[in-house]
Design a protein around this motif. Structure first.
Motif, PDB file in Angstrom:
ATOM      1  N   ASN A 218       0.837  -1.199   0.000  1.00 46.59           N
ATOM      2  CA  ASN A 218       0.000   0.000   0.000  1.00 46.59           C
ATOM      3  C   ASN A 218       0.877   1.257   0.000  1.00 46.59           C
ATOM      4  O   ASN A 218       1.706   1.446   0.883  1.00 46.59           O
ATOM      5  CB  ASN A 218      -0.923  -0.004   1.225  1.00 46.59           C
ATOM      6  N   VAL A 219       0.722   2.079  -1.018  1.00 47.76           N
ATOM      7  CA  VAL A 219       1.491   3.318  -1.155  1.00 47.76           C
ATOM      8  C   VAL A 219       0.512   4.476  -1.307  1.00 47.76           C
ATOM      9  O   VAL A 219      -0.390   4.435  -2.150  1.00 47.76           O
ATOM     10  CB  VAL A 219       2.438   3.265  -2.372  1.00 47.76           C
ATOM     11  N   THR A 220       0.691   5.518  -0.493  1.00 50.47           N
ATOM     12  CA  THR A 220      -0.172   6.706  -0.556  1.00 50.47           C
ATOM     13  C   THR A 220       0.616   7.886  -1.093  1.00 50.47           C
ATOM     14  O   THR A 220       1.859   7.861  -1.148  1.00 50.47           O
ATOM     15  CB  THR A 220      -0.726   7.039   0.841  1.00 50.47           C
ATOM     16  N   ASP A 221      -0.107   8.923  -1.485  1.00 50.16           N
ATOM     17  CA  ASP A 221       0.552  10.152  -1.949  1.00 50.16           C
ATOM     18  C   ASP A 221       1.394  10.786  -0.849  1.00 50.16           C
ATOM     19  O   ASP A 221       2.434  11.403  -1.123  1.00 50.16           O
ATOM     20  CB  ASP A 221      -0.495  11.148  -2.448  1.00 50.16           C
ATOM     21  N   ALA A 222       0.941  10.630   0.413  1.00 50.48           N
ATOM     22  CA  ALA A 222       1.691  11.202   1.533  1.00 50.48           C
ATOM     23  C   ALA A 222       3.057  10.536   1.672  1.00 50.48           C
ATOM     24  O   ALA A 222       4.060  11.206   1.969  1.00 50.48           O
ATOM     25  CB  ALA A 222       0.895  11.030   2.828  1.00 50.48           C
ATOM     26  N   ASP A 223       3.124   9.218   1.446  1.00 50.65           N
ATOM     27  CA  ASP A 223       4.417   8.508   1.505  1.00 50.65           C
ATOM     28  C   ASP A 223       5.377   9.039   0.441  1.00 50.65           C
ATOM     29  O   ASP A 223       6.566   9.263   0.707  1.00 50.65           O
ATOM     30  CB  ASP A 223       4.197   7.006   1.296  1.00 50.65           C
TER      31      ASP A 223
ATOM     32  N   LEU B 212       5.261  12.014  -1.110  1.00 48.99           N
ATOM     33  CA  LEU B 212       5.626  13.411  -0.821  1.00 48.99           C
ATOM     34  C   LEU B 212       6.677  13.493   0.284  1.00 48.99           C
ATOM     35  O   LEU B 212       7.614  14.294   0.209  1.00 48.99           O
ATOM     36  CB  LEU B 212       4.385  14.211  -0.425  1.00 48.99           C
ATOM     37  N   ALA B 213       6.534  12.654   1.319  1.00 48.78           N
ATOM     38  CA  ALA B 213       7.497  12.672   2.423  1.00 48.78           C
ATOM     39  C   ALA B 213       8.877  12.258   1.946  1.00 48.78           C
ATOM     40  O   ALA B 213       9.897  12.863   2.313  1.00 48.78           O
ATOM     41  CB  ALA B 213       7.020  11.743   3.538  1.00 48.78           C
ATOM     42  N   LEU B 214       8.928  11.233   1.090  1.00 52.79           N
ATOM     43  CA  LEU B 214      10.213  10.773   0.580  1.00 52.79           C
ATOM     44  C   LEU B 214      10.835  11.790  -0.379  1.00 52.79           C
ATOM     45  O   LEU B 214      12.047  12.024  -0.361  1.00 52.79           O
ATOM     46  CB  LEU B 214      10.031   9.422  -0.123  1.00 52.79           C
ATOM     47  N   GLU B 215      10.008  12.427  -1.198  1.00 56.58           N
ATOM     48  CA  GLU B 215      10.513  13.462  -2.104  1.00 56.58           C
ATOM     49  C   GLU B 215      11.042  14.660  -1.323  1.00 56.58           C
ATOM     50  O   GLU B 215      12.042  15.271  -1.717  1.00 56.58           O
ATOM     51  CB  GLU B 215       9.408  13.895  -3.059  1.00 56.58           C
ATOM     52  N   ARG B 216      10.368  14.990  -0.206  1.00 56.30           N
ATOM     53  CA  ARG B 216      10.840  16.106   0.640  1.00 56.30           C
ATOM     54  C   ARG B 216      12.215  15.781   1.225  1.00 56.30           C
ATOM     55  O   ARG B 216      13.107  16.633   1.261  1.00 56.30           O
ATOM     56  CB  ARG B 216       9.814  16.358   1.751  1.00 56.30           C
ATOM     57  N   ARG B 217      12.390  14.542   1.692  1.00 61.04           N
ATOM     58  CA  ARG B 217      13.701  14.129   2.209  1.00 61.04           C
ATOM     59  C   ARG B 217      14.768  14.178   1.137  1.00 61.04           C
ATOM     60  O   ARG B 217      15.917  14.555   1.377  1.00 61.04           O
ATOM     61  CB  ARG B 217      13.613  12.710   2.780  1.00 61.04           C
ATOM     62  N   LEU B 218      14.399  13.771  -0.082  1.00 58.71           N
ATOM     63  CA  LEU B 218      15.344  13.798  -1.190  1.00 58.71           C
ATOM     64  C   LEU B 218      15.776  15.225  -1.503  1.00 58.71           C
ATOM     65  O   LEU B 218      16.969  15.502  -1.704  1.00 58.71           O
ATOM     66  CB  LEU B 218      14.721  13.140  -2.426  1.00 58.71           C
TER      67      LEU B 218
ATOM     68  N   GLU C 214      14.262   4.671  -4.211  1.00 55.44           N
ATOM     69  CA  GLU C 214      13.061   4.343  -3.446  1.00 55.44           C
ATOM     70  C   GLU C 214      11.866   5.180  -3.894  1.00 55.44           C
ATOM     71  O   GLU C 214      10.737   4.679  -3.973  1.00 55.44           O
ATOM     72  CB  GLU C 214      13.341   4.576  -1.945  1.00 55.44           C
ATOM     73  N   THR C 215      12.121   6.448  -4.234  1.00 54.90           N
ATOM     74  CA  THR C 215      11.043   7.304  -4.745  1.00 54.90           C
ATOM     75  C   THR C 215      10.515   6.783  -6.077  1.00 54.90           C
ATOM     76  O   THR C 215       9.297   6.706  -6.301  1.00 54.90           O
ATOM     77  CB  THR C 215      11.551   8.757  -4.916  1.00 54.90           C
ATOM     78  N   ALA C 216      11.439   6.411  -6.972  1.00 51.18           N
ATOM     79  CA  ALA C 216      11.016   5.840  -8.258  1.00 51.18           C
ATOM     80  C   ALA C 216      10.231   4.553  -8.057  1.00 51.18           C
ATOM     81  O   ALA C 216       9.235   4.295  -8.754  1.00 51.18           O
ATOM     82  CB  ALA C 216      12.249   5.584  -9.136  1.00 51.18           C
TER      83      ALA C 216
END
Length: 455
Positions: free
Chosen positions: A180-185, A187-193, A264-266
């Motif tokens: 299960n993957v949500t948009d919030a997951d 966005l959080a990973l992209e913010r860290r990147l 991981e984002t990809a």
């Protein structure tokens, strides 16, 4: 005249297969590389053409195209050519291009290529010692000696690919295995990147400023010479160099973290797309196929286990056996021989098309994964070797799927091989490959959420 027309049609189809192999080489494998070796292109296309011709001759056996002596001649010719390519030509050119990539061996590359080929021939010949693959009465120069050894390698490759494919196919198709993957997951990973990239840029700016300061002070290009100058440069710049080395280490660590975050984002984006795709009609269809293939995988593993434990090999082809069981159960009048021919033709046709398509897709993915401008020629030749051995072994195994009267010429051409050994060997390697794939995919599926939480 009819016989001449059939021969012309066979030659035309071989040219067509050669052209398809040539186009596949140009459009798929080497489209991103400027350097193309003509001999590699020809070898790959010829291997593909003669491999497909063997499958074509299997269809001719079922349909009764050409007379038996003509089919026997073409079988013998195709096998001799494909064995000549796989055992002599391809290994020699692989060694030749490997040596060509080593500068120290350029002057004697032909000699070293011959040495590598002789080394291959030694291990290739020793491969047949531990396996009961042919009758002891065959001479050392007989065609059975080559087919038997090529068959062992090819059947092993087929079983490995089949075992992994039988497990990976339902795992790929079924939405049950999607995490299960949500948009919030995402966005959080992209913010860290983005934060990591900002930190890398900031630290690289500090390094650039420090280098510019050192340049302005004359510590880079105007370093003092001599013994006392070296002592002075060490004592005055040791603190600054330590700071720069520490900052560079931090940059390296952050760059490695950014790579992991990007991958991981990809992966999360790909999983999200698969979730959305699984809700469409086509996605639901593939999800149903995943359940079907999972049942097939369990049945195949079960049957392979039964065959190994009880040392069992079928004597009758599965189509004829299935029709006989159905007819006896229903108690109806049915021409088993007539319908087994047509159903075998359809079944073998499906096996051939899916085998060629699946192998070409696998070869393309494998080539793009490991190729480079220097190694691409060697890898293409290795793929041609794998392809040829795979198709020769397919003939050995497809033979069992054909009714007994259509196996006669194939059995005569292949010689007195221990066909039962190849089927048992396939079951053993298939079982090992399938169980290993289940374990690998289970661990990968289990560790994916843990890796996401760690990042």
């Amino acid at each position: 005249s009819c016989w001449i027309q059939m021969l012309s049609a066979l030659s035309f189809l071989q040219v067509l297969f050669f052209g398809f192999g040539w186009l596949f080489f140009m459009r798929k494998l080497f489209k991103d590389y400027e350097v193309r070796q003509y001999v590699v292109q020809v070898i790959f296309s010829v291997t593909f053409a003669f491999s497909c011709t063997m499958f074509e001759l299997i269809i001719f056996e079922i349909l009764g195209v050409l007379n038996s002596s003509s089919r026997y001649f073409h079988w013998k010719l195709n096998l001799c050519v494909i064995l000549l390519i796989l055992v002599f030509m391809v290994p020699f050119y692989i060694g030749y291009f490997v040596v060509s990539n080593i500068r120290l061996l350029h002057r004697q590359k032909l000699l070293f290529a011959c040495v590598l080929w002789l080394t291959f021939m030694y291990f290739f010949w020793k491969l047949g010692d531990p396996f009961p693959i042919l009758s002891p009465k065959h001479g050392i120069l007989s065609i059975e000696q080559l087919i038997s050894r090529v068959g062992v390698i090819g059947v092993t490759l087929m079983a490995l690919l089949s075992g992994f494919g039988a497990v990976n196919c339902p795992y790929t198709y079924m939405s049950y295995f999607l995490r299960n993957v949500t948009d919030a997951d995402i966005l959080a990973l992209e913010r860290r990147l983005l934060q990591t990239m900002d930190m890398i840029v900031s630290k690289k700016k500090r390094i650039a400023v420090a280098h510019r300061t050192m340049f302005q002070r004359g510590e880079v290009h105007n370093k003092p010479t001599g013994f006392w100058g070296m002592i002075k440069s060490v004592t005055t710049s040791v603190a600054g160099s330590e700071n720069l080395s520490l900052i560079q280490q931090e940059v390296d660590a952050l760059e490695e973290l950014s790579r992991q975050l990007f991958l991981e984002t990809a992966d999360l984006h790909a999983t999200k797309e698969r979730i959305e795709y699984s809700k469409t009609f086509q996605g639901k269809y593939f999800n149903f196929l995943g359940y079907f293939f999972s049942i097939y995988c369990v049945w195949k593993i079960f049957m392979a286990t039964i065959n190994i434990v009880f040392d069992r090999v079928g004597k009758t082809d599965p189509v004829t056996r299935g029709i006989e069981i159905t007819v006896n159960y229903l108690g109806i009048q049915f021409d088993v021989k007539f319908w087994s021919q047509h159903i075998s033709f359809i079944l073998v046709g499906i096996i051939i098309v899916t085998s060629i398509r699946g192998l070409l897709i696998t070869l393309t993915k494998f080539f793009y994964a490991i190729s480079s401008s220097k190694s691409s020629n060697v890898i293409v030749l290795l793929l041609a070797q794998i392809m040829g051995m795979y198709f020769v072994s397919s003939v050995l195994l497809i033979r069992m799927s054909m009714p007994l009267e259509y196996r006669t010429i194939i059995t005569e051409v292949l010689g007195e091989l221990q066909f039962n050994f190849y089927h048992r060997w396939f079951d053993v390697i298939f079982l090992v490959s399938a169980l290993s794939s289940i374990l690998f995919l289970y661990l990968a599926h289990k560790q994916a959420p843990e890796k996401h939480m760690a990042l």
